[in-house]
Design a protein around this motif. Sequence first.
Motif, mmCIF file in Angstrom:
data_model
loop_
_atom_site.group_PDB
_atom_site.id
_atom_site.type_symbol
_atom_site.label_atom_id
_atom_site.label_comp_id
_atom_site.label_asym_id
_atom_site.label_seq_id
_atom_site.Cartn_x
_atom_site.Cartn_y
_atom_site.Cartn_z
ATOM 1 N N PRO A 137 4.699 5.491 7.848
ATOM 2 C CA PRO A 137 5.108 5.415 6.440
ATOM 3 C C PRO A 137 4.536 4.201 5.724
ATOM 4 O O PRO A 137 4.283 4.251 4.527
ATOM 5 N N GLY A 138 4.291 3.126 6.455
ATOM 6 C CA GLY A 138 3.734 1.932 5.841
ATOM 7 C C GLY A 138 2.348 2.174 5.264
ATOM 8 O O GLY A 138 1.848 1.391 4.469
ATOM 9 N N MET A 139 1.717 3.270 5.664
ATOM 10 C CA MET A 139 0.352 3.562 5.215
ATOM 11 C C MET A 139 0.328 4.584 4.082
ATOM 12 O O MET A 139 -0.741 5.038 3.684
ATOM 13 N N LEU A 140 1.499 4.980 3.586
ATOM 14 C CA LEU A 140 1.521 5.936 2.473
ATOM 15 C C LEU A 140 0.778 5.326 1.293
ATOM 16 O O LEU A 140 0.983 4.165 0.950
ATOM 17 N N GLY A 141 -0.091 6.106 0.695
ATOM 18 C CA GLY A 141 -0.849 5.587 -0.439
ATOM 19 C C GLY A 141 -2.149 4.923 -0.028
ATOM 20 O O GLY A 141 -2.917 4.475 -0.874
ATOM 21 N N ALA A 142 -2.425 4.833 1.284
ATOM 22 C CA ALA A 142 -3.706 4.253 1.717
ATOM 23 C C ALA A 142 -4.846 5.193 1.303
ATOM 24 O O ALA A 142 -4.631 6.382 1.088
ATOM 25 N N GLY A 143 -6.061 4.638 1.220
ATOM 26 C CA GLY A 143 -7.204 5.419 0.752
ATOM 27 C C GLY A 143 -7.500 6.615 1.637
ATOM 28 O O GLY A 143 -7.632 6.478 2.856
ATOM 29 N N HIS A 144 -7.589 7.793 1.024
ATOM 30 C CA HIS A 144 -8.031 8.981 1.761
ATOM 31 C C HIS A 144 -9.551 8.971 1.839
ATOM 32 O O HIS A 144 -10.202 8.205 1.142
ATOM 33 N N GLY A 145 -10.079 9.831 2.636
ATOM 34 C CA GLY A 145 -11.531 9.902 2.716
ATOM 35 C C GLY A 145 -11.946 11.050 3.593
ATOM 36 O O GLY A 145 -11.138 11.575 4.351
ATOM 37 N N SER A 146 -13.185 11.445 3.486
ATOM 38 C CA SER A 146 -13.696 12.556 4.302
ATOM 39 C C SER A 146 -15.159 12.283 4.570
ATOM 40 O O SER A 146 -16.026 13.038 4.163
ATOM 41 N N ALA A 147 -15.412 11.181 5.233
ATOM 42 C CA ALA A 147 -16.803 10.795 5.466
ATOM 43 C C ALA A 147 -17.097 10.765 6.962
ATOM 44 O O ALA A 147 -16.215 10.490 7.771
ATOM 45 N N LEU A 148 -18.347 11.058 7.281
ATOM 46 C CA LEU A 148 -18.806 10.927 8.654
ATOM 47 C C LEU A 148 -19.846 9.809 8.624
ATOM 48 O O LEU A 148 -20.826 9.896 7.879
#
Length: 566
Positions: A543-554
């Motif tokens: 839960p502490g990471m809610l709002g952390a940057g999403h991403g979809s990179a390789l």
Amino acid sequence: MTLEYVDAGEAIDHGTLSAVPRNAPDVGFRVGYDRLLDARSESHNWLTYYGAYDGQRYSLLDQINTETVKGMGPAWIFQAGTAGMIAGASTYAFEATPLVVDGVMYVSGWDGWVWALDAKTGDQMWRYKHAVPYDVSLCCGNVNRGVAVAKGKVFCVMPNAHLLALDAVTGERVWDKTIGDVRAGESGTMAPLVVKDMVITGSSGGEFGVRGHMDAFDLESGQHRWRCYMVPKPGEPGSETWPADGEAWARGGANPWITATFDQDTNLLYVGTGNPAPDFDGAVREGDNLYTDSIVAVDVDQGTIQWHYQCTPHDVWDYDSTMENILFDQGGRKMLGHFDKNGYFFVLDRTNGELVSVTPYVDRIDWGTITRDGKVTPRKYPDAEGEPVHFYPGPAGAKEWTHAAYNPDTELFYVPVQDVGATATRRRREFREGIPYWGAGVQVDADDMTGSISAFDSEGNEKWRWRNTLPMCSSVLTTAGNLVFAGTPSGEFVALDARNGEKLWQFQCGSGHHGSPMTYSVDGRQYVAVPVGWGGWIEGFLPGMLGAGHGSALIAFALPEEPGTR
Ligand SMILES: O=C(O)c1cc(C(=O)O)c2c(n1)C(=O)C(=O)c1cc(C(=O)O)[nH]c1-2
């Protein structure tokens, strides 16, 4: 043998899409069982999910090593999240292990995406999108862990429980089979495994009260070969561990949602099975509930269970045993190592399932104890509705599905450890098809969590520990360059010295790691590739990471080239 599932119907197919349509070279045609059996010897490739059938996630490549790694930097980045207006960027974790065959990389993403890339440049060759219905029941995110490649085809399971064979050159669909009943809550997330002339899959859906199974298909025609259910039906061996009356067994879970390992000599697949359903509510399923939370050895030709070892009998804590079973040999004995969600490291004789040793690998365990000879003494779980119980490890386990690695040079296992507890409060549910069958509300200890990459010998002695503030929930890679690679939830990709755990290098990837790094080489240059992207189920777990940057990179890393040589 007839299939016992209902075909959920065809999804609408968007077909093969490509921004820059381009065929891949026909390298996939040359991959057959002979090469898969000997995959480690061609370490410039990563031919199968774990790199080799033994599950070690170990590569012989050593250009990047303890001396040179400090010069490593990104060689290319593939932005999977920009793959089209249909999908946009992913809000789910990017979990796949890319495969590489002679310079071509094949990788899958969330929601039915599959790509072929130039492994040297990251340029897209083709991409495929399966139209996944929006109402598929998924317990833990719209995720996918990778593909299998053989005989000119790329095999991938889809969230709506389909197995696809795509043409490895063009990305066009060759065949499409249903592997589960989506209306009952079955789905697909695992990377298939090719063994002999078969492609082998496992079903997801344990949290919806389905009966987990593996299936084998002819890789050329897609014809079904066998199905192996992970819960015995009444009258079969093991059925005495379920209530004699009613249908608890038919809703029992035990889904094998992670790729098996395989030994040609024993002809056995080593499969991990998931938790029993309903989770956190044992009252409706008295008994040990075989083969849930077990290591199960399945004859690859017949699809029959040859032996089993149960890690958590009558589980009420959500301790899947689906994670990898790493094959290694010691003192002439064929062994298997398994780090379970329940906090214990099991070593078995893989010829017969006999326990060699079991030892804890995380500091805090209080759901019960297991002595070195395997005797399990669980704590009492409250029977009353609404009575909270706090327990270690929490339901994500001391280690999730993300994989450990074994390095035969150091003879050490490297384990991504999550040291975090949770509180479960019983909230009994009646069974309803396709609806989560989950007997508690669960709260993770958001303010008291830590993690590590820990190194163990095969007797369970801890040799070193690299500590991280947050739990470690990416897979680990180890190489003959004496390195261990892993990613943190806050985005750092790190290289550790395999001998002592010293951190030698790190790179901030911009989003958290909940996937699996691998390595390969093209034209003599070694690359380490890692999928990066935080989101979905894992966010709730941290839960502490809610709002952390999403991403979809390789991201593919390599040592610097001479200027002007590209
Ligand atoms: O019982 C099941 O069928 C099942 C399936 C899956 C899945 O397919 O991703 C997960 C789980 N259970 C599960 O318990 C779990 O913790 C989990 C985490 C993840 C993930 O992708 O990070 N999947 C799953």
